[in-house]
Design a protein around this motif. Structure first.
Motif, PDB file in Angstrom:
ATOM      1  N   ARG A  22      11.814  -2.635 -32.847  1.00 50.38           N
ATOM      2  CA  ARG A  22      12.621  -3.315 -33.856  1.00 50.38           C
ATOM      3  C   ARG A  22      13.628  -2.365 -34.486  1.00 50.38           C
ATOM      4  O   ARG A  22      14.742  -2.750 -34.821  1.00 50.38           O
ATOM      5  CB  ARG A  22      11.718  -3.926 -34.932  1.00 50.38           C
ATOM      6  N   GLU A  56       9.066  -4.093 -42.927  1.00 48.02           N
ATOM      7  CA  GLU A  56       8.481  -4.750 -41.757  1.00 48.02           C
ATOM      8  C   GLU A  56       7.760  -6.053 -42.112  1.00 48.02           C
ATOM      9  O   GLU A  56       6.583  -6.242 -41.788  1.00 48.02           O
ATOM     10  CB  GLU A  56       7.539  -3.791 -41.026  1.00 48.02           C
ATOM     11  N   PRO A  57       8.455  -6.968 -42.790  1.00 55.38           N
ATOM     12  CA  PRO A  57       7.824  -8.263 -43.092  1.00 55.38           C
ATOM     13  C   PRO A  57       7.541  -9.015 -41.800  1.00 55.38           C
ATOM     14  O   PRO A  57       8.307  -8.937 -40.837  1.00 55.38           O
ATOM     15  CB  PRO A  57       8.879  -8.977 -43.944  1.00 55.38           C
ATOM     16  N   GLN A  58       6.443  -9.762 -41.783  1.00 51.79           N
ATOM     17  CA  GLN A  58       6.000 -10.390 -40.545  1.00 51.79           C
ATOM     18  C   GLN A  58       6.469 -11.831 -40.403  1.00 51.79           C
ATOM     19  O   GLN A  58       6.870 -12.246 -39.321  1.00 51.79           O
ATOM     20  CB  GLN A  58       4.473 -10.333 -40.463  1.00 51.79           C
ATOM     21  N   GLY A  60       8.757 -15.212 -41.345  1.00 53.43           N
ATOM     22  CA  GLY A  60       9.988 -15.697 -41.943  1.00 53.43           C
ATOM     23  C   GLY A  60       9.733 -16.517 -43.193  1.00 53.43           C
ATOM     24  O   GLY A  60      10.503 -16.472 -44.155  1.00 53.43           O
ATOM     25  N   ILE A  63       9.472 -14.279 -46.159  1.00 53.87           N
ATOM     26  CA  ILE A  63      10.787 -13.779 -46.577  1.00 53.87           C
ATOM     27  C   ILE A  63      11.510 -14.855 -47.387  1.00 53.87           C
ATOM     28  O   ILE A  63      12.124 -14.572 -48.420  1.00 53.87           O
ATOM     29  CB  ILE A  63      11.621 -13.372 -45.351  1.00 53.87           C
ATOM     30  N   LEU A  80      15.828  -5.997 -45.782  1.00 53.95           N
ATOM     31  CA  LEU A  80      14.728  -6.075 -44.826  1.00 53.95           C
ATOM     32  C   LEU A  80      14.743  -4.857 -43.921  1.00 53.95           C
ATOM     33  O   LEU A  80      15.787  -4.488 -43.373  1.00 53.95           O
ATOM     34  CB  LEU A  80      14.845  -7.343 -43.973  1.00 53.95           C
ATOM     35  N   PRO A  83      12.256  -6.529 -39.731  1.00 47.66           N
ATOM     36  CA  PRO A  83      11.456  -7.761 -39.763  1.00 47.66           C
ATOM     37  C   PRO A  83      10.880  -8.046 -38.379  1.00 47.66           C
ATOM     38  O   PRO A  83      11.586  -7.956 -37.376  1.00 47.66           O
ATOM     39  CB  PRO A  83      12.469  -8.826 -40.194  1.00 47.66           C
ATOM     40  N   ARG A  84       9.604  -8.375 -38.334  1.00 41.45           N
ATOM     41  CA  ARG A  84       8.898  -8.510 -37.058  1.00 41.45           C
ATOM     42  C   ARG A  84       9.552  -9.516 -36.121  1.00 41.45           C
ATOM     43  O   ARG A  84       9.673  -9.270 -34.910  1.00 41.45           O
ATOM     44  CB  ARG A  84       7.447  -8.934 -37.307  1.00 41.45           C
ATOM     45  N   TRP A  87      16.086 -11.248 -37.278  1.00 38.45           N
ATOM     46  CA  TRP A  87      16.886 -11.872 -38.332  1.00 38.45           C
ATOM     47  C   TRP A  87      18.223 -12.270 -37.746  1.00 38.45           C
ATOM     48  O   TRP A  87      18.744 -11.544 -36.900  1.00 38.45           O
ATOM     49  CB  TRP A  87      17.086 -10.893 -39.499  1.00 38.45           C
ATOM     50  N   SER A  89      16.587 -15.944 -39.736  1.00 35.44           N
ATOM     51  CA  SER A  89      15.383 -16.741 -39.504  1.00 35.44           C
ATOM     52  C   SER A  89      15.536 -18.105 -40.158  1.00 35.44           C
ATOM     53  O   SER A  89      15.715 -18.193 -41.379  1.00 35.44           O
ATOM     54  CB  SER A  89      14.155 -16.024 -40.077  1.00 35.44           C
ATOM     55  N   ARG A 162       3.994  -4.274 -45.820  1.00 31.80           N
ATOM     56  CA  ARG A 162       3.654  -5.310 -44.852  1.00 31.80           C
ATOM     57  C   ARG A 162       2.582  -6.241 -45.408  1.00 31.80           C
ATOM     58  O   ARG A 162       1.745  -5.829 -46.203  1.00 31.80           O
ATOM     59  CB  ARG A 162       3.151  -4.652 -43.562  1.00 31.80           C
TER      60      ARG A 162
END
Length: 298
Positions: A22, A56-58, A60, A63, A80, A83-84, A87, A89, A162
């Motif tokens: 990522r 590293e938010p998982q 959407g 978010i 961000l 983001p896993r 983006w 999302s 996270r």
């Protein structure tokens, strides 16, 4: 070494591997100039509050809920880091519930260092004690300090980790101070949107000088006049007299005073008095009809 909350070593290696991929993606996007740059006015408004940095938010959806929480309390700078699910999302936009101005202004970064490079002061959120000599603040104290720094023209930010295991020790080490919430130590885990909501609320409250009164008040009707109240007393007492309520006779005075005290303490408005008198009138009518039927039957 990373400070995990719950992951296995395998999960940790997979997370590091996917995070590396990522980072390459985010760097490529940045190099192509595809990051959404804020115009001067939007940047000025968003810098009146701290930047919210999600590492590293998982999901959407999370978010989007973070964006909604920020918009509720006037914050607009959402950043961000890796983001896993990439983006932009659509799930984030749907969960943001019309806080599109926050979603549209999101900026994407490959590392925490890049996301905070333009800031002067950064706080890291964590629920765990760290091997660090950094000052630890509660949300209220932290918000007051962030307000002061923003007023001085400093760029400020708050790091959120996270969903599964928060921030690593290395990431916490990049911050100036730590902020933590007074949660139950037996269940200290907060959803990321909840954590952002708490800090956003604390930041707004700090700007109101401790005045947490509601932003609007219900328009309450004026109390009924004493004449209206006295008429209600007499109406109710006459109805109860016909129903045989005042028994035994020696207790009539006490029972009457209790009724009047109860109605006086209610601080009834004129419409409420009229409503109660309408109820009494309806009961009286039904009682009269019943007496008439019984009389005809006899």
């Amino acid at each position: 070494m990373r400070d995990w909350d719950r992951p296995t070593w395998l999960a940790g290696r997979e997370a590091v591997s996917s995070a590396g991929a990522r980072r390459q993606y985010c760097s490529a996007v940045a190099d192509e100039g595809a990051l959404s740059a804020l115009d001067d006015e939007t940047l000025r408004q968003s810098r009146t509050g701290p930047a919210i940095v999600l590492v590293e938010p998982q999901l959407g959806e999370n978010i989007g809920m973070v964006a909604r929480a920020m918009a509720n309390f006037g914050l607009g700078d959402l950043r961000l880091v890796n983001p896993r699910d990439g983006w932009p999302s659509e799930k984030a936009r749907a969960a943001a519930s019309r806080s599109d101005h926050v979603i549209d202004a999101v900026r994407l970064f490959a590392t925490v260092e890049e996301a905070t490079a333009d800031l002067n002061f950064v706080m890291a959120t964590t629920a765990r004690a760290r091997d660090s000599f950094k000052p630890v603040r509660g949300p209220e104290e932290a918000a007051v300090d962030l307000r002061r720094r923003s007023a001085e023209g400093q760029g400020t930010g708050i790091l959120f980790g996270r969903e599964r295991w928060g921030l690593t020790n290395e990431e916490v080490g990049l911050a100036d101070e730590i902020v933590t919430f007074p949660v139950d130590p037996q269940f200290a885990s907060l959803n990321i949107a909840q954590a952002v909501l708490l800090m956003s609320y604390a930041y707004q409250a700090a700007g109101r000088g401790g005045d947490l009164s509601p932003r609007f008040e219900a328009k309450l009707p004026e109390p009924a006049t004493k004449d209206d109240l006295f008429r209600l007393f007499h109406h109710l007492e006459a109805s109860l007299e016909r129903a045989g309520y005042f028994f035994p006779e020696p207790k009539r005075e006490v029972m009457t005073q209790n009724l009047r005290t109860m109605l006086t303490k209610a601080n009834l408005s004129e419409p409420e008095v009229h409503t109660l008198r309408g109820v009494i009138k309806a009961f009286d009518y039904e009682a009269a009809q019943l007496r008439k039927k019984l009389g005809d039957a006899s």
